[in-house]
Design an enzyme around this catalytic site. Structure first.
Site, short mmCIF file in Angstrom:
data_model
loop_
_atom_site.label_atom_id
_atom_site.label_comp_id
_atom_site.label_asym_id
_atom_site.label_seq_id
_atom_site.Cartn_x
_atom_site.Cartn_y
_atom_site.Cartn_z
N HIS A 199 20.28 6.98 -7.92
CA HIS A 199 19.67 6.94 -9.42
C HIS A 199 19.40 5.10 -9.59
O HIS A 199 19.32 4.79 -10.64
CB HIS A 199 20.72 7.04 -10.32
CG HIS A 199 21.18 8.47 -10.45
ND1 HIS A 199 20.96 9.42 -10.86
CD2 HIS A 199 22.74 8.88 -9.77
CE1 HIS A 199 21.62 10.49 -10.63
NE2 HIS A 199 22.57 10.06 -9.77
N GLU A 228 2.24 -0.44 -0.45
CA GLU A 228 1.87 0.22 -1.66
C GLU A 228 0.66 1.17 -1.18
O GLU A 228 0.49 2.13 -2.02
CB GLU A 228 1.27 -0.98 -2.51
CG GLU A 228 2.45 -1.68 -3.07
CD GLU A 228 1.92 -3.17 -3.64
OE1 GLU A 228 1.79 -3.11 -4.91
OE2 GLU A 228 1.35 -4.01 -3.03
N LYS A 280 2.51 -15.76 -3.50
CA LYS A 280 2.72 -14.42 -3.43
C LYS A 280 2.54 -14.03 -1.96
O LYS A 280 2.00 -14.51 -1.09
CB LYS A 280 1.55 -13.38 -4.05
CG LYS A 280 1.65 -13.72 -5.57
CD LYS A 280 3.28 -12.92 -6.35
CE LYS A 280 2.77 -11.51 -6.14
NZ LYS A 280 1.97 -10.96 -7.10
N SER A 333 -2.12 -13.55 -2.75
CA SER A 333 -2.92 -13.22 -3.97
C SER A 333 -3.71 -14.39 -3.94
O SER A 333 -3.74 -15.32 -3.66
CB SER A 333 -1.82 -13.58 -5.28
OG SER A 333 -2.70 -13.81 -6.19
N LYS A 372 -13.67 21.46 5.96
CA LYS A 372 -13.70 20.15 7.00
C LYS A 372 -13.41 18.80 6.37
O LYS A 372 -12.64 18.02 6.83
CB LYS A 372 -14.90 20.45 7.88
CG LYS A 372 -14.81 21.56 9.06
CD LYS A 372 -15.91 21.72 9.71
CE LYS A 372 -16.99 22.46 8.71
NZ LYS A 372 -16.62 23.92 8.38
N ASN A 403 -19.98 31.90 12.29
CA ASN A 403 -18.66 32.25 11.55
C ASN A 403 -17.49 32.18 12.40
O ASN A 403 -16.48 31.50 12.27
CB ASN A 403 -18.68 33.50 10.66
CG ASN A 403 -19.45 33.72 9.59
OD1 ASN A 403 -20.41 32.51 9.22
ND2 ASN A 403 -19.78 34.74 9.17
N ASN A 447 2.54 -10.35 -0.49
CA ASN A 447 2.37 -8.89 -1.28
C ASN A 447 2.71 -7.93 -0.14
O ASN A 447 1.90 -7.88 0.76
CB ASN A 447 1.06 -8.72 -1.87
CG ASN A 447 0.97 -9.45 -3.22
OD1 ASN A 447 1.92 -9.80 -3.86
ND2 ASN A 447 -0.10 -9.97 -3.60
#
Ligand code: ARG
Length: 457
Positions: free
Chosen positions: A152, A286, A279, A273, A321, A106, A281
């Site tokens: 916004h 992400e 593409k 892609s 852990k 412990n 990416n």
């Protein structure tokens, strides 16, 4: 290690649940280090004679060599502590049985994990500083690029690209401060607490603390063996780092889209892609955004584990852990990738400038009317009318005919003529912390000192 009072060994099903070696084997360097310090402490109180002391110390060194060579792989032991002790028996024979005197797994596991966490905090801190230096370096190059600042998701006021980047650097400064603060509490030594009530042998805990590089000795054995606040605290700091990386990533993903086109990922930090050849990416950002959810999960899982258990050690604590390692391991992968992607990120100042439209000058116009003596609330409403006229006529705000503007307020025509360049607009916000060149340069200087010297500055 504990079978004396049982007539049967643990069932396979229990063993599969109970064993923690697959997770905690990586604590072996800390377990060996703490065991060596414990050997010294036992020697000092006469539990070990000098010959036994050096036998155990040499034995532990050989155990460390074997573990470094992979002795933990496929080992059958319950956990790292029993593994180290079994290997020590292999090396030195019966005297190995004296090592665990006055010690419990412990206080041992709490000590090992704190030692490990101290090292992990230092690694994380270094990774954060590297990202910070990269942000600062990229910001220096981006001081002249002006783009819309958003609130916004709407274009609000023009700002410098450098200013946007430093806005993501300051949270990292706070992250590092929090980690440094947590570090002080992690560095409290549990060893010498025994299982629950203190050690049966009066070892010198202050010397142990010094030998192991801790700052203080824990105050209460029952608390020290059951305390995982340090894990919770560090997991929170990590979750917040993850949140910061996620917000930075979310912003860059947006700016990398064709619609914005403000930034472009370098080839070696872009993914393609399998279907759509065009593409490019931003998987790196992400995934950084997604991993923050996992880090938050680690924190919530630990707090949920802790909240139901009494003071002192319960086996529930063994779960700490997997969560802590997962969180550190996750950031150890995410941070260098985000840093690399940022370091090589291309920017397109033309596209940034093209996104600036005259409506972003509305606040400047209202401020100019204030300078002409109009109370701000009135000037806000007057410029609002001008915005409406511009929208109705389908022209930019600064192309509303002077007669129309003058009709709204006599000072408005003059204000329109006084607007100046985008640079003038940005320089108009020169309060400390604002987007003016001087303010950004001051921040960069401050950040450079905070993140220290190194690549990217
Ligand atoms: N493997 C255990 C853990 O990680 C070590 C401590 C075991 N203590 C005990 N009383 N069974 O928590």
């Amino acid at each position: 290690m504990w079978g004396g009072r049982f007539s049967l060994g643990p069932s396979e099903a229990l063993d599969a649940l109970n064993r923690s070696l697959p997770v905690d084997h990586r604590l072996w360097p800390q377990d060996v280090t703490a065991s060596k310090a414990w050997v010294h402490a036992l020697g000092r109180v006469g539990v070990l004679n000098p010959a036994e002391e050096s036998q155990l110390l040499d034995g532990l060194d050989r155990v460390a060599e074997r573990l470094a060579d992979g002795a933990a792989v496929g080992a059958p032991d319950e956990d790292v502590h029993t593994l180290v002790e079994r290997l020590l028996y292999d090396e030195v024979g019966a005297v190995a049985g004296k090592l665990h005197t006055g010690r419990s797994r412990n206080d041992q596991v709490a000590t090992d994990l704190r030692l490990w966490t101290l090292g992990a905090i230092d690694q994380l801190d270094a990774d954060l500083a590297a990202l910070g230096r990269t942000l600062v370096g990229r910001a220096r190059e981006g001081i002249d690029a002006i783009l819309p600042g958003y609130t916004h998701g709407q274009r609000a006021q023009p700002v410098r690209w450098a200013y946007v980047l430093v806005a993501h650097a300051w949270p990292l400064v706070r992250d590092r401060q929090r980690l440094a603060d947590a570090r002080r509490r992690v560095a409290e030594l549990p060893l010498g607490s025994g299982a629950i009530a203190g050690s049966g042998f009066v070892v010198d805990r202050v010397l142990l603390k010094e030998a192991l590089g801790f700052r203080a000795v824990s105050a209460n054995a029952l608390d020290a063996t059951g305390d995982r606040d340090f894990v919770a605290e560090v997991l929170f700091h990590i979750a917040l780092v993850g949140t910061h990386l996620s917000r930075l990533s979310a912003e860059l993903i947006q700016y990398a889209s064709s619609e914005y086109g403000f930034v472009r990922l370098a080839d070696d930090f872009s993914t393609g892609s399998s279907l759509m050849p065009q593409k490019r990416n931003p998987d790196v950002f992400e995934l950084a955004r997604a991993k923050s959810g996992r880090l938050l999960g680690d924190l919530v899982a630990l707090l949920t584990t802790l909240k139901g258990i009494p003071a002192g050690y319960s086996k529930d604590l063994q779960e700490d852990k997997a969560l802590l390692f997962d969180a550190f391991d996750t950031l150890a992968v995410v941070l260098p990738a985000v840093t690399g992607a940022l370091a090589s990120l291309g920017i397109d100042p033309e596209r940034m400038r093209a996104a600036l439209d005259a409506s972003l000058r509305a606040t400047d116009l209202a401020d100019l009317l204030v300078e002409a003596g109009v109370p701000f609330r009135e000037s806000h409403a007057l410029v609002g009318k001008l915005v409406r006229e511009a929208e109705r006529a389908g022209v930019p705000l600064d192309r509303v005919p002077q007669v129309v503007a003058g009709g709204i307020h006599p000072a408005l025509g003059a204000a329109l003529a006084q607007l100046g360049t985008w640079e003038d607009s940005v320089e108009g916000r020169a309060t400390p912390g604002g987007s003016s060149r001087k303010s950004v340069e001051d921040q960069l200087e401050e950040l450079r000192k905070l993140f220290g010297a190194g690549a990217g500055t």
